[in-house]
Design an enzyme around this catalytic site. Structure first.
Site, mmCIF file in Angstrom:
data_model
loop_
_atom_site.group_PDB
_atom_site.id
_atom_site.type_symbol
_atom_site.label_atom_id
_atom_site.label_comp_id
_atom_site.label_asym_id
_atom_site.label_seq_id
_atom_site.Cartn_x
_atom_site.Cartn_y
_atom_site.Cartn_z
ATOM 1 N N GLY A 137 1.496 12.851 5.550
ATOM 2 C CA GLY A 137 0.667 12.827 6.747
ATOM 3 C C GLY A 137 0.249 11.420 7.131
ATOM 4 O O GLY A 137 -0.430 11.215 8.136
ATOM 5 N N GLY A 169 3.338 3.203 -1.593
ATOM 6 C CA GLY A 169 4.453 3.891 -0.960
ATOM 7 C C GLY A 169 5.235 2.968 -0.043
ATOM 8 O O GLY A 169 6.419 2.680 -0.285
ATOM 9 N N ARG A 183 0.954 -7.465 6.144
ATOM 10 C CA ARG A 183 1.398 -7.051 7.479
ATOM 11 C C ARG A 183 1.117 -5.574 7.706
ATOM 12 O O ARG A 183 1.162 -4.780 6.763
ATOM 13 C CB ARG A 183 2.899 -7.282 7.617
ATOM 14 C CG ARG A 183 3.249 -8.729 7.813
ATOM 15 C CD ARG A 183 4.670 -8.837 8.374
ATOM 16 N NE ARG A 183 5.186 -10.161 8.042
ATOM 17 C CZ ARG A 183 6.377 -10.366 7.478
ATOM 18 N NH1 ARG A 183 7.169 -9.360 7.215
ATOM 19 N NH2 ARG A 183 6.753 -11.597 7.205
ATOM 20 N N ASN A 241 2.639 -0.258 11.432
ATOM 21 C CA ASN A 241 2.386 0.593 12.601
ATOM 22 C C ASN A 241 0.879 0.695 12.811
ATOM 23 O O ASN A 241 0.195 1.423 12.085
ATOM 24 C CB ASN A 241 2.999 1.978 12.370
ATOM 25 C CG ASN A 241 2.844 2.897 13.565
ATOM 26 O OD1 ASN A 241 2.057 2.612 14.484
ATOM 27 N ND2 ASN A 241 3.580 3.990 13.566
ATOM 28 N N GLU A 289 -5.703 3.310 0.351
ATOM 29 C CA GLU A 289 -6.907 3.457 -0.460
ATOM 30 C C GLU A 289 -7.990 2.422 -0.188
ATOM 31 O O GLU A 289 -9.169 2.672 -0.415
ATOM 32 C CB GLU A 289 -6.512 3.477 -1.941
ATOM 33 C CG GLU A 289 -5.882 4.807 -2.267
ATOM 34 C CD GLU A 289 -4.930 4.799 -3.451
ATOM 35 O OE1 GLU A 289 -5.271 5.405 -4.461
ATOM 36 O OE2 GLU A 289 -3.857 4.190 -3.360
#
Lengths: 699, 330
Positions: free
Chosen positions: A462, A504, A583, A586, A660
């Site tokens: 998600g 991730g 960076r 999105n 996190e």
């Protein structure tokens, strides 16, 4: 490393699967159409500790549609020693109330549920211990704390430094059990066909689920396929295989038909793990200007009798601020409770609540502005490892966040601002989270028509990971993004790690970029053959070769709260987070990640609390009506910003991870604002109205 | 969950007859509470009589200026109804303080009054609860009882009634129109819910099989000078930790009349008659409001975790009344 071409990375883009999700076309673990499917219902233990002496399945089997009742007496055998929390339906031992001790399988979900109610289980109950206290006789020092840190550290002479300090703070902070409540519960559809197992599982990483299932069922890994195309949230609680996938696989093998098994909301409160309660004593010794000389953080948390889970609560304190004399300790106690597990920023989140609260107390004691206090205690090398930082923009986050928030005019006096019967206050806290990466594989294929497919077993829970990887791939291939397709969420794809630890995107984009770069290189040599051209890479060697540096993302949280002087109700006026996280791929989904983490910290500060009943040994408020999670009305004004940060020592995409960092420190900012509003320091979360009311003047 | 049958009767008489003929039947309104409890195994009806199709879904202004609210009027519709907002805004305020938009769209007027306690022990079939299973004991009495009663509880049960609407209706002297196998009758809302005594499983004074068909709210000249204050653990979508419904009528500085009721303090919505008595006929001051609250709360017996509710209700009472006094034109 050269900068990527101007392209998709850094641009706002809605989630690729967003339309499928809002229209219901996206399928989750128990939504796949399956022929001849059955339904499994997990049966929880009603004893807190002991042994099952008898199971009477007859009343359940008498329910029309019930096909089987699996339990330790008849379930297929699993390989021991793989993961004790998954060694289910194998032994009559009960380790905690709510442990799954049987599964009812039926033709309908209603029949399965009714059958589960009717399974009669007798127990030989034993005395239990379920409450964490700092005086528990069974406290011990674990060999390591997650994910492999030493339990205790010491540098300098804390006791002497603390004794000599001009200003001292000694405070104990308590956090309760927190329960992950992703929208989609832990759920699985399992099918066996010709000795092979196919599982649609709600997980943060199907590669480890595949490996674990193979070991548990004694199969070669290639005989197991796990698909997790869409996952409705996890927050850490799906970061390892959990009970449903094992129970569904056992049940499907037993009845020789596909089985769907989803946990209920109530069943999420325990068996899937939770953030351990903590008791944290923090001592700070400083000079009159607030420069820290001595810091000690002693953390106590709990684990179970099934498996040792040692939350790294005090690790945050090891690297965050200055102080020549430093000490951290971790102690654990094994209780008759479910095994704690990961919840968004395990360790850093509760640890930062305590340390950043103590810093606020130190600022008050020294009469130093709490932003300035943190700036004064910045460091240039990691105090724990002695390594330089790859980049550290904590001070910039504090300064720029303060400017945007309008901190400069703040009157430090607690309890001095009113708006009618509301008391107003502001608070600040620092934040950091490790910027790590783990090895992954990825494949990229060029088709003769000029399109590309990139494949990696990343998992999008998600967060927007799928979209971010698609953007990264397009730039690495130097083609317009609409010519690129990304495939994730299937263990048949090149292996990759879980969506966890904020690594991730860092880990997966690394492999994606390398695959795309190599494919581009190959394409320079000639035309694409009719069957396409594929390269597959692994980043294992490259990641092993990383320079030893301290790599962290940083942030600063600012909060304004109002407290109702008549009721003690705390409401958030405003929250602002300023981050330095490398960076941003999105901005659309990054902002969601950051404000989501901040909201979860608010929720931790004010709302969430697992209420344990010692007599039963479980949490009694196990649904979303009684376990309060912040709702939209609690966060009417929440802002997240980030600094431009170029750090060449991270990974090819230059990202630090943002899953996190948003939660770390945010609860402290809220708690510090409550103190500023009221003059009352509540040191046990959540800050419920009754904890304030007793200190506020009566009408 | 237990298999059940489902019927949609055509009229009130058929609904009551269906329920009367079946020992384990239940009326189904919006289902926002009953369906949850069925899934949890707390309630196990074998017949659901869905009353939402009955012609009980209108709000009518009565000749005397009162309101008649059909039993199946949805909470959202009731809160938004122009006559309710104009003549009895206390109802709108109480309704909008409760639940969420989605739940209010489903929940009915009568269903709201008949919803069950949210005591966590009642909702968990693995724990002792005299209300759910008479004779098993009350786990809440010495358990996690922060949200539970301070008034009118017994050793058998310390649950609270969760409705906000019921608190407002009790303050407004509303009356239920009820139909049961014996015919039509009326019951004041204040007499609907019981204190637990030795039979917490008996929650209301409704005769067996009775169907609430409407709620009548009598006219109240000062009904617009009202407020509903609700303290809760998050900004919205939470049951009250404590609530106060109030309406105040001043003659100069003197309290001519007052209505006061408390929520989340007892097994039933708690009309604060003693406080009202202490206020009527006296010059209004904040101190008087505090003394009135103290008079009502003198009977409070807090549980181990909810002693704060006494101060909370006292503060809310003073705030509600002083706010109304300041707002009333002198």
């Amino acid at each position: 490393m050269s900068a990527p071409p101007v392209g998709a990375v850094g641009r706002e883009h809605p989630r690729l699967e967003g339309r499928d999700k809002v229209t219901g076309a996206a399928r989750y673990a128990v939504e796949y159409p399956v022929d001849d499917v059955t339904y499994g219902w997990a049966v929880p233990a009603m004893a807190t500790r002991g042994r099952i002496t008898r199971i009477d399945a007859a009343p359940a089997l008498a329910v029309p549609g019930v096909l089987a009742v699996l339990h330790h007496g008849n379930a297929p055998r699993l390989t021991p020693g793989v993961d004790q929390t998954l060694f289910l339906l194998q032994e009559p031992t009960v380790h905690y109330r709510g442990e799954f001790v049987a599964v009812v399988v039926a033709d309908t979900i209603e029949a399965a549920r009714e059958g589960a109610r009717l399974v009669r289980i007798d127990y030989d109950a034993e005395p239990h211990s379920t409450v964490l206290t700092e005086h528990h006789p069974d406290l011990y020092r674990p060999d390591t704390v997650n994910p492999g840190y030493p339990p205790d550290t010491a540098d300098g002479d804390f006791d002497a430094g603390y004794a000599a300090a001009e200003v001292r703070v000694d405070a104990t902070y308590r956090t309760p059990a927190y329960h992950n409540n992703p929208m989609e519960p832990h759920a699985t559809t399992a099918h066996w066909r010709d000795g092979r197992l196919l599982a649609h599982d709600s997980t943060q990483g199907s590669t480890p689920v595949q490996a674990t299932l193979a070991q548990l069922f004694g199969l070669p890994p290639e005989a197991v396929r796990v698909i997790a195309e869409h996952v409705g949230g996890g927050f850490g609680s799906k970061g390892a295989p959990k009970a449903p996938v094992v129970l569904a696989a056992l049940a499907a093998r037993h009845v020789d038909r596909p089985v769907r098994l989803a946990l209920t909301r109530q069943q999420l409160f325990g068996p899937i793990g939770y953030r351990t309660p903590t008791i944290q004593r923090v001592r700070l010794g400083a000079d009159a200007d607030g420069r820290i000389e001595a810091v000690c953080h002693d953390a106590i948390s709990q684990t179970s009798t099934v498996h040792e889970f040692a939350e790294q609560t005090a690790v945050y304190t090891r690297s965050m601020y200055a102080g020549r004399h430093r000490r951290t300790t971790h102690r654990l106690v094994r209780l008759d409770v479910p095994t704690p597990f990961w919840m968004r920023a395990p360790g850093e989140c509760p640890g930062a609540y305590a340390l950043e609260s103590a810093l606020d107390e130190l600022a008050t004691a020294c009469g130093v502005d709490p932003v300035e206090l943190r700036v004064r205690n910045d460091v240039t090398v990691d105090p724990d490892s002695g390594q330089p930082f790859s980049s550290r923009n904590l001070v910039a986050c504090l300064r720029e966040g303060a400017r945007r928030f309008g901190w400069a005019d703040r009157d430090p006096t607690p309890g001095a601002r009113h708006d009618g019967r509301w008391l107003i206050g502001t608070g600040v806290a620092g934040s950091s989270y490790p910027a790590r990466a783990r090895a992954a594989a990825a494949a990229a294929t060029a088709a003769p028509d000029g399109t590309f497919e990139v494949r990696i077993n990343a998992t999008d829970i998600g967060t927007g990971a799928r979209t971010a990887l698609w953007q990264v791939a397009a730039d690495a291939l130097a083609v317009p993004a609409d010519r690129v397709t990304i495939r994730v969420g299937d263990s048949d794809l090149p292996a990759a790690g879980v969506a966890g630890g904020s690594m991730g995107t860092a880990s997966w984009s690394w492999a994606v970029i390398r695959a795309c770069e190599q494919l581009r290189q190959r394409l320079r040599d000639g035309v694409v053959p009719a069957e396409g051209l594929t390269v597959e890479v692994s980043t294992a060697d490259e990641i092993r070769g990383q320079r030893p540096l301290a790599r962290y993302a940083y942030g600063a949280h600012f909060a304004q709260v109002r407290v109702d002087a008549d009721t003690g109700e705390v409401r958030l006026d405003r929250m602002l987070g300023m981050f330095a996280a490398g960076r941003v791929v999105n901005p659309t989904t990054a902002r969601s990640q950051l404000i989501g983490g901040m909201t979860m910290g608010l929720s931790m500060a004010l709302h969430e609390e697992g209420l344990l009943d010692e007599r039963y040994g479980d949490w009694v408020n196990h649904d979303l009506a009684t376990y309060h999670v912040s709702v939209c009305a609690d966060v009417e004004r929440i802002e997240a910003y980030w600094l431009p940060e170029e750090d060449p020592e991270l990974n090819p995409a230059g990202v630090k991870g943002i899953g996190e960092i948003g939660i770390v420190g945010s609860a402290a900012a809220v708690a510090n604002a409550v103190h500023h509003a009221t003059g009352v320091r509540v040191r046990d979360l959540p800050i419920r109205l009754d904890k304030l009311l007793e200190h506020l003047p009566a009408r | 969950m237990r298999a059940f049958r489902y019927q949609r009767p055509a009229d009130v008489a058929e609904a009551v007859a269906l329920l009367d003929a079946e020992p384990d039947a239940a009326y189904l309104g919006g289902g926002t509470n009953l369906v949850d409890l069925m899934k949890l195994g707390v309630q196990r009806p074998d017949l659901l009589v869905d009353v939402t199709g009955l012609p009980l879904d209108t709000v009518d202004t009565l000749p005397d200026g009162g309101l008649r609210v059909g039993a199946t009027v949805r909470n959202s519709d009731l809160a938004a109804h122009p006559a309710v907002r104009r003549d009895h805004p206390l109802l709108s305020r109480a309704l909008l303080a409760g639940a969420s938009g989605q739940l209010r769209n489903m929940a009915t007027t009568a269903g709201n009054l008949l919803q069950r306690t949210r005591c966590v022990y009642f909702q968990d079939t693995g724990k002792a609860c005299n209300k759910r299973e008479p004779g098993t004991g009350c786990a809440a009495r010495h358990g996690q009882n922060r949200d539970l009663a301070i008034l009118g509880w017994s050793e058998f049960c310390v649950a609270t009634h969760p409705s906000d609407l019921a608190v407002a209706l009790v303050a407004l002297d509303a009356v239920l129109e009820v139909y049961d196998p014996g015919g039509a009758r009326e019951i004041p809302v204040a007499e609907l819910h019981r204190t637990p005594g030795e039979q917490p499983e008996r929650e209301t004074n409704l005769p067996r099989g009775a169907l609430i068909t409407a709620v009548r709210v009598p006219p109240l000249p000062f009904a617009r000078r009202c407020t509903y204050l609700k303290a809760r653990d998050r900004a919205t979508f939470a049951f009250a930790v404590g609530s106060v419904a109030a309406a105040l009528d001043l003659d100069g500085d003197t309290v001519r009349d007052v209505r006061l009721a408390y929520g989340a303090v007892a097994h039933r919505p708690w009309r604060a008659y003693r406080a009202e008595e202490a206020l009527r006929g006296r010059p209004f001051t904040a101190e008087l409001a505090a003394r009135a609250a103290d008079a009502e709360l003198a009977a409070a017996r807090p549980l181990p975790h909810n002693g704060f509710k006494v101060a909370l209700i006292r503060n809310l009472t003073v705030r509600a009344l002083t706010g109304l006094a300041a707002a009333v034109p002198r």
